[in-house]
Design an enzyme around this catalytic site. Structure first.
Site: not given
Length: 600
Positions: A2, A27, A70, A96-97, A476, A480, A483, A499, A595
Site C-alpha cells: 500500500c 494508508r 496491504w 504497489n498494484g 455515511e 464511519k 470502519e 422491509h 486510505k
C-alpha cells in the site's frame, strides 16, 4: 499495495526510509520492509507494524527503499512482505498494484529462478535479474522487465553496485521529491513531506532514474520532461497537532477546510460561482444527464450531490458505485456529463469508470483533493475540494468539502441552465457560506456527543436512518462507525425500516434518526415510533426543538437549509470516533482498510 518510500542522499538512509514508512502508516498495511543498497543489499522485513521493524544500517549505503504492504497475493507474513529480491539477493523491488500475468511469468522463470513468497511482486526482481545478466544498466533492465508486465503497478528498484533508484509507474500513483542534495520517492507526498514539498508527479508509462542530485524520466524509451510543483502544505499540516488521533484532528479541521473549499469561488450573490472550469453555458444547457461515479464516502457525497443537482439544475442525475459502472443504455455521450468524485484522485475503480466514459465520448469532470493525481490528468475538467492533507483512513473533512464543492457546482449549473432564480442562488450560496460556522457549533457540543458515545459503546449494533438528503448521511455515518469501531452499523432509507431492518431492532440496538431540514423529518418520526415500540433507544439529530420529546437523546444542530444534513453528519462523525475510542480501537489505522484503494 500500500505504501512506497525511497531515498538517495548522504544522510542516514535507514532512518529516513523508516521515517517515510511511519508517515505512510495511515494508508493501512499489515507488513513492512526496507532495503538499503551499497556494495551489497541489507534487507529488514516484518509481519506487523513499522515500529517492530529494525532500522538497517549499511556502512556504504546511501540508497534505500521501503514498503508497507496491504495483502492481496499471499498472507501478511514476513516472507511475503516487500522488498522482494532476485536469486542473487542483489536486486530489491517494492511494488504497489497487481501484476495480472504473474502466474505465467512465474512458470516461465521457475526453471532458472527460485521463488520464496506467494506474491505477484516477486516475478519483477527475477525478470530484472535476467536482463542484468546481459550487462545492461539498471534502468534498461527495468525498462525491459516492465514490458513483460500486465496490470497496474508502481515500483521502486535498487540494486547492489548500481547507482541510484529506478522507478516505474503504470496506473498506480508514484511521485518524486526534490531535496537539497537528496531525492525521494513515494506513493504520496506524505512519505517525504518532512524533507521537501517540491514534487514531480510521474505519468503512466514513465520510468525514472533517481540520483541524489538528478532525475531522468523516460516514456516509451524516449527521455521526457516532467514539471516540478510546490505543494501548498507542509509537515506540520500532516501532523496530529496535539490530538490523540488524526481523525479527531481532521474532524476539528472541517471549518477551515470548508472555508478553503469556498474561498474565491463565490464572487457575490449577483454574479454567482466561479469554479475555473471550461464548461460553457451552451454545453451545460444541452446536458440531459449527469452521471456520478464514486466509491465509499465519495459515493455518499455523490448521493448528496444528486439531491442538490436535480433540484438546483433541473437535470437527471444517476449515482453509480464506480466498480459497477458502464456507459450504456442508449445515452447520448454528447449530452452526458460524467462526474468522478475521488478524494485521492487515484481510486482504481473510479478511474476505470472514468476511462469507460471517456472511451464513450462523454465529457468528464473530476472532484478531488489531490493536485497532480491521475484523475486530474485524465478528466476534461477538475474542481479541487481544497481540504488539505487527510491522514486518517476514515474520511471526514473530505466528505464535507466534497459536499460543499458540489453545492457550488449545483449553483453554477443552475445559473447556466437558467433554472435558479437570483433569490434561490442567494439562498443556496448563503447556506454554503454558513457551513463553517455551523460545523463549529457542532464541534462545541463535543462533550455531549462524547458522553452519548460512552453510553452506547457496548451496544451490539447501530442503525442509522434518514430520508431524502438525510439518507446519504445515514449511509455515511454508519460507514464511519463500522470502519473504526468494528461494530455492525447499518444505514438505510427510513421508509425501508419495515422491509427488513426492523427485524433486527432490539433494546440493545441504538437507532440514530436524521431529522433535519430537507430530510422529510415528519415522516421519519413515524419510523422513530416503530423502533421505540421495540424498545430501541433513539438518538435524534435535528435543528427543530419540537422533535425533542420524540427521541431519547438529541444532538442539536444549527439551521442550515439544504445543507443541514451534512452538518448533522459532523455530529455523527464525533459519535463514531468516541464509540471507537471507548473500545480502544486503532482509529487511524482500521484493520484491513487502506486510505487510497489503488487496485480494483
Amino acid at each position: 499495495m500500500c505504501g512506497i518510500t525511497g531515498y538517495i542522499g548522504t544522510d542516514d538512509t535507514g532512518s529516513i526510509v523508516h521515517q517515510g514508512l511511519e508517515n505512510l502508516e495511515y494508508r493501512g498495511y499489515d507488513s513492512a520492509g526496507i532495503a538499503i543498497a551499497g556494495e551489497s543489499l541489507t534487507i529488514q522485513k516484518t509481519e506487523g507494524e513499522v515500529g517492530e521493524l529494525s532500522v538497517p544500517t549499511h556502512a556504504d549505503g546511501m540508497v534505500g527503499i521501503g514498503h508497507t504492504r496491504w495483502s492481496t497475493h499471499g498472507e501478511p507474513t514476513a516472507p511475503n512482505a516487500h522488498p522482494h529480491t532476485d536469486c542473487t539477493e542483489s536486486v530489491a523491488v517494492v511494488h504497489n498494484g497487481i501484476i495480472e500475468n504473474y502466474e505465467a511469468l512465474k512458470a516461465e522463470l521457475r526453471d532458472r529462478h527460485t521463488f520464496t513468497s506467494d506474491t505477484d511482486t516477486e516475478v519483477i526482481p527475477h525478470l530484472i535479474e535476467t536482463h542484468l545478466e546481459d550487462g545492461v544498466s539498471l534502468v534498461t533492465a527495468v525498462q525491459r522487465a516492465t514490458r513483460r508486465l500486465e496490470g497496474s503497478y508502481a515500483i521502486a528498484v535498487t540494486a547492489a553496485d548500481h547507482d541510484g533508484i529506478v522507478v516505474a509507474r503504470e496506473d498506480s500513483p508514484l511521485l518524486i521529491g526534490h531535496g537539497e542534495a537528496a531525492t525521494y520517492v513515494g506513493s504520496d507526498a506524505t512519505a517525504f513531506i518532512d524533507h521537501t514539498n517540491r514534487v514531480t508527479y510521474l505519468k503512466t508509462g514513465d520510468i525514472a532514474r533517481l540520483t541524489d542530485d538528478d532525475v531522468t524520466v523516460y516514456n516509451d524509451g524516449a527521455r521526457v520532461q516532467r514539471d516540478t510543483q510546490t505543494l501548498e502544505w507542509d509537515a506540520d499540516a500532516a501532523g496530529k497537532s496535539g490530538y490523540n488521533h488524526y481523525m479527531l484532528k481532521e474532524i476539528h479541521e472541517q471549518p477551515r477546510a470548508l472555508r478553503q473549499a469556498i474561498s474565491g469561488r463565490i464572487n457575490d450573490f449577483e454574479t454567482g460561482v466561479d469554479l475555473d472550469i471550461d464548461l460553457t453555458a451552451e454545453y451545460l444547457r444541452a446536458v440531459e444527464e449527469i452521471q456520478i461515479v464514486a466509491c465509499g464516502t465519495s459515493y455518499h457525497a455523490g448521493l448528496y450531490a444528486k439531491e442538490l443537482l436535480e433540484t438546483a439544475a433541473d437535470v437527471r442525475v444517476t449515482v453509480t458505485i464506480a466498480s459497477e459502472y458502464e456507459f450504456s443504455g442508449g445515452r447520448d455521450p454528447q449530452e452526458t456529463l460524467v462526474v468522478a468524485i475521488t478524494q485521492s484522485g487515484e481510486t482504481a475503480d473510479t478511474l476505470s469508470a472514468l476511462r469507460d466514459a471517456i472511451r464513450s465520448g462523454a465529457r468528464t469532470l473530476a472532484v478531488t483533493n489531490t493536485l497532480g493525481s491521475t484523475v486530474t490528468r485524465e478528466a476534461d475538467e477538475t474542481v479541487f475540494i481544497r481540504a488539505g492533507p487527510e491522514i486518517g483512513v476514515a474520511a471526514t473533512k473530505t466528505f464535507v468539502s466534497q459536499v460543499a464543492t458540489v453545492t457550488l457546482l449545483a449553483a453554477h449549473l443552475g445559473e447556466a441552465r437558467n433554472v435558479l432564480s437570483t433569490q434561490a442562488t442567494r439562498d443556496l450560496l448563503a447556506g454554503v457560506q454558513e457551513l463553517p460556522g455551523a460545523v463549529q457549533q457542532i464541534l462545541d457540543q463535543e462533550p455531549t456527543i462524547k458522553e452519548a458515545a460512552r453510553t452506547h459503546a457496548d451496544s451490539e449494533a447501530f442503525f442509522y436512518m434518514g430520508r431524502q438528503a438525510g439518507y446519504p448521511v445515514a449511509l455515511e455515518s454508519a460507514l464511519k462507525l463500522k470502519e473504526i469501531s468494528y461494530d455492525h452499523a447499518e444505514g438505510f432509507a427510513a421508509g425501508e425500516l419495515k422491509h427488513g431492518p426492523l427485524a433486527l431492532v432490539t433494546p440493545d440496538t441504538p437507532v440514530v434518526a436524521v431529522l433535519t431540514a430537507e430530510s422529510a423529518a415528519e415522516k421519519t418520526l413515524n419510523n422513530v415510533k416503530e423502533v421505540k415500540a421495540r424498545g430501541a433507544p433513539v438518538i435524534g439529530v435535528t435543528s427543530d426543538p419540537s422533535h425533542t420529546s420524540s427521541v431519547d437523546q438529541m444532538f442539536d444542530i444549527p439551521e442550515c437549509g439544504p445543507l443541514e444534513p451534512v452538518v448533522a453528519n459532523v455530529a455523527l462523525q464525533l459519535f463514531a470516533y468516541y464509540v471507537a475510542d471507548e473500545k480502544d480501537r486503532p482509529i487511524d489505522k482500521p484493520r484491513n482498510l487502506a486510505k487510497s484503494v489503488t487496485v480494483e
